[in-house]
Design a protein around this motif. Structure first.
Motif, short mmCIF file in Angstrom:
data_model
loop_
_atom_site.label_atom_id
_atom_site.label_comp_id
_atom_site.label_asym_id
_atom_site.label_seq_id
_atom_site.Cartn_x
_atom_site.Cartn_y
_atom_site.Cartn_z
N LEU A 329 -5.81 3.87 -6.08
CA LEU A 329 -5.32 2.52 -6.33
C LEU A 329 -6.46 1.50 -6.34
CD1 LEU A 329 -2.18 2.50 -3.97
CD2 LEU A 329 -2.26 2.98 -6.43
N SER A 330 -6.29 0.48 -7.16
CA SER A 330 -7.21 -0.66 -7.10
C SER A 330 -6.88 -1.47 -5.84
CB SER A 330 -7.03 -1.55 -8.33
OG SER A 330 -5.74 -2.16 -8.32
N ASP A 331 -7.76 -2.37 -5.47
CA ASP A 331 -7.50 -3.19 -4.28
C ASP A 331 -6.21 -3.98 -4.42
OD1 ASP A 331 -9.82 -2.26 -3.16
OD2 ASP A 331 -11.02 -4.03 -3.68
N SER A 332 -5.96 -4.51 -5.61
CA SER A 332 -4.75 -5.31 -5.80
C SER A 332 -3.49 -4.45 -5.75
CB SER A 332 -4.82 -6.06 -7.13
OG SER A 332 -4.91 -5.17 -8.22
N GLN A 333 -3.57 -3.23 -6.28
CA GLN A 333 -2.43 -2.32 -6.21
C GLN A 333 -2.15 -1.91 -4.77
OE1 GLN A 333 -3.94 0.63 -8.93
NE2 GLN A 333 -2.60 -0.04 -10.60
N LEU A 334 -3.21 -1.60 -4.04
CA LEU A 334 -3.05 -1.21 -2.64
C LEU A 334 -2.43 -2.35 -1.83
CD1 LEU A 334 -3.55 0.87 -0.39
CD2 LEU A 334 -5.86 -0.07 -0.15
N GLN A 335 -2.84 -3.57 -2.12
CA GLN A 335 -2.31 -4.71 -1.38
C GLN A 335 -0.82 -4.88 -1.63
OE1 GLN A 335 -4.25 -6.47 0.84
NE2 GLN A 335 -2.21 -7.19 1.48
N LYS A 336 -0.36 -4.52 -2.81
CA LYS A 336 1.08 -4.61 -3.10
C LYS A 336 1.87 -3.68 -2.18
CE LYS A 336 0.83 -6.04 -7.95
NZ LYS A 336 1.18 -5.68 -9.35
N TRP A 337 1.35 -2.50 -1.94
CA TRP A 337 2.03 -1.55 -1.04
C TRP A 337 2.04 -2.10 0.39
CZ3 TRP A 337 4.60 2.77 -2.53
CH2 TRP A 337 4.39 3.23 -3.84
N LYS A 338 0.90 -2.63 0.80
CA LYS A 338 0.82 -3.19 2.16
C LYS A 338 1.76 -4.38 2.33
CE LYS A 338 -3.95 -1.71 3.07
NZ LYS A 338 -5.32 -2.16 3.38
N ASP A 339 1.82 -5.22 1.32
CA ASP A 339 2.70 -6.39 1.40
C ASP A 339 4.16 -5.98 1.44
OD1 ASP A 339 0.48 -8.03 1.30
OD2 ASP A 339 0.69 -8.52 -0.84
N LYS A 340 4.49 -4.92 0.75
CA LYS A 340 5.88 -4.51 0.63
C LYS A 340 6.40 -3.79 1.87
CE LYS A 340 9.18 -4.46 -2.62
NZ LYS A 340 9.59 -5.66 -3.36
N ALA A 341 5.55 -2.98 2.49
CA ALA A 341 6.06 -2.13 3.59
C ALA A 341 5.14 -2.05 4.79
CB ALA A 341 6.34 -0.72 3.06
N GLY A 342 4.01 -2.74 4.79
CA GLY A 342 3.03 -2.60 5.86
C GLY A 342 3.57 -2.96 7.24
N TYR A 343 2.95 -2.39 8.25
CA TYR A 343 3.43 -2.54 9.63
C TYR A 343 3.38 -3.97 10.13
CZ TYR A 343 -1.20 -3.22 11.68
OH TYR A 343 -2.43 -3.74 12.03
N GLN A 344 2.66 -4.84 9.40
CA GLN A 344 2.56 -6.24 9.82
C GLN A 344 3.87 -7.01 9.57
OE1 GLN A 344 1.29 -5.10 6.97
NE2 GLN A 344 2.24 -6.45 5.44
N ARG A 345 4.76 -6.45 8.79
CA ARG A 345 6.00 -7.15 8.46
C ARG A 345 6.91 -7.26 9.68
NH1 ARG A 345 7.58 -7.39 2.76
NH2 ARG A 345 9.71 -7.54 3.58
#
Length: 379
Positions: A329-345
């Protein structure tokens, strides 16, 4: 990490994993994906723990779900562990390997170690979660999704205090973890590559029986579908499941090379396992042999870390040969995954409190995964 007192040393190096989660996957099975073993292979006769009349020689039975030789593509390290223990103990501990699931796999092996039926075994460290719920934090998306974060975490004082001390009280002596690699999403033949969470919309995504993982995949828009590990290949082949989530090495080891068309490395959850010994058997060893086991465990852990890039390379070659495309993944693609389901939510806050006990403990574990371990993971 330098060789030091066992109770200090085991603060981390004591995989699946493999599976590991499972190692960290939340399923208590044999592989680092927390799933079953691999293929047929050599085995050695079962035997009880014995010592000679003088009490100077001990037989250590070590059971795994994998055939000998699996390390080439999935770094199980059973032969290395045998050699390291026998060398460190000057032959006073004789290791007998029981590979290929001849004594069981997963939960069954964990129970045999706990009761002392088998002195030591390799299994998913999710088997520790009934005694130390913090183990399941590793299933939270992007909490410890890279090899280095995972190693930092399991070699920390916070992990020692909140996991290892508890599992010792329940009959286990953790020896070392098996690092495999972060899990990746594989999709069945005829399906397009998954690069963003939107690409998973409506996908029937295979999960183990894990509530955390069920919630995680719902968050990215997939349709989480619980399927037993042994039924997963046929489910992918027949379209009962569109995708699954295991390490690059596991796709090869468990026969998915010809069943998937694309694999995407999302770095969401680590694939890792653990080697553990019966705590009483370990405690009853003379102190010099306890130190020998410690030294051998530390060396095998380092051997495992050094082996991971080689096993990955071998697996990538097999996948390429099978016509599977692997995507980073590109950095921007990876960030989409983190934003969508990351543990910070905020959706994960209740899980953090439940698994860690309180937010203060969770914060300590969160900090630990970012504090560099003395063990550095090669790329």
């Amino acid at each position: 990490m330098p060789t030091i007192n066992r109770r200090q040393y085991i603060k981390g190096v004591g995989a699946a994993s493999s599976v590991a989660l499972a190692g960290c996957s939340g399923e208590n099975q044999g592989s680092g994906s927390g799933d079953g073993g691999s293929g047929d292979g050599g085995s050695e006769q079962d035997g009880a723990s014995t010592s000679n009349a003088g009490g100077t020689t001990y037989e250590l039975n070590v059971a795994t779900a994998y055939k000998l030789g699996t390390t080439e593509e999935y770094p199980v390290m059973q032969q290395a562990f045998k050699e390291n223990v026998e060398e460190a103990s000057d032959g006073r501990i004789s290791v007998k390997l029981h590979p290929n699931g001849v004594l069981g796999a997963g939960t069954e092996l964990a129970e045999k170690v706990q009761t002392g039926t088998v002195e030591a075994a390799q299994f998913s460290f999710s088997n520790f979660s009934p005694y130390a719920s913090a183990v399941d934090l590793v299933n939270l998306p992007y909490f410890a999704g890279t090899n280095q974060q995972f190693v930092n975490l399991v070699t920390s004082d916070a992990w020692e205090n909140n996991v290892h001390n508890n599992v010792r009280e329940n009959g286990f002596e953790p020896l070392f973890y098996l690092v495999i690699d972060p899990r990746a999403i594989g999709v069945g033949k005829g399906k397009d590559a998954v690069l963003t969470p939107e690409d998973m919309a409506g996908f029937k995504h295979r999960i183990p029986g894990s509530q955390i993982l069920e919630e995680a995949w719902k968050m990215v828009g997939a349709n989480p579908t619980p399927i037993a590990w042994g039924e997963t290949p046929s489910a992918i082949e027949e379209g009962v499941a569109d995708s699954l989530h295991v390490s690059i090495e596991a796709f090869v080891t468990f026969g998915f090379s010809d069943l998937v068309s694309h694999i995407t490395r999302t770095q969401m959850v680590e694939d890792a396992q653990v080697y553990a010994m019966n705590e009483k058997w370990y405690s009853d060893l003379p102190s010099d042999l306890q130190s020998a086991v410690d030294d051998a465990s530390e060396k095998t852990f380092q051997d495992n870390l050094n082996q991971v890039p080689k096993s990955r390379e071998n697996s990538m070659a097999k996948l390429e040969e099978a016509g599977v495309e692997v995507h980073d993944l590109s950095d921007s693609q990876l960030q989409k995954w983190k934003d969508k389901a990351g543990y910070q939510r905020s959706e994960w806050d209740s899980w953090k409190k439940k698994l860690a006990g309180d937010m203060e403990t969770f914060k300590k574990l969160e900090q630990a995964k970012e504090q560099k371990s003395d063990f550095e993971v090669p790329n």
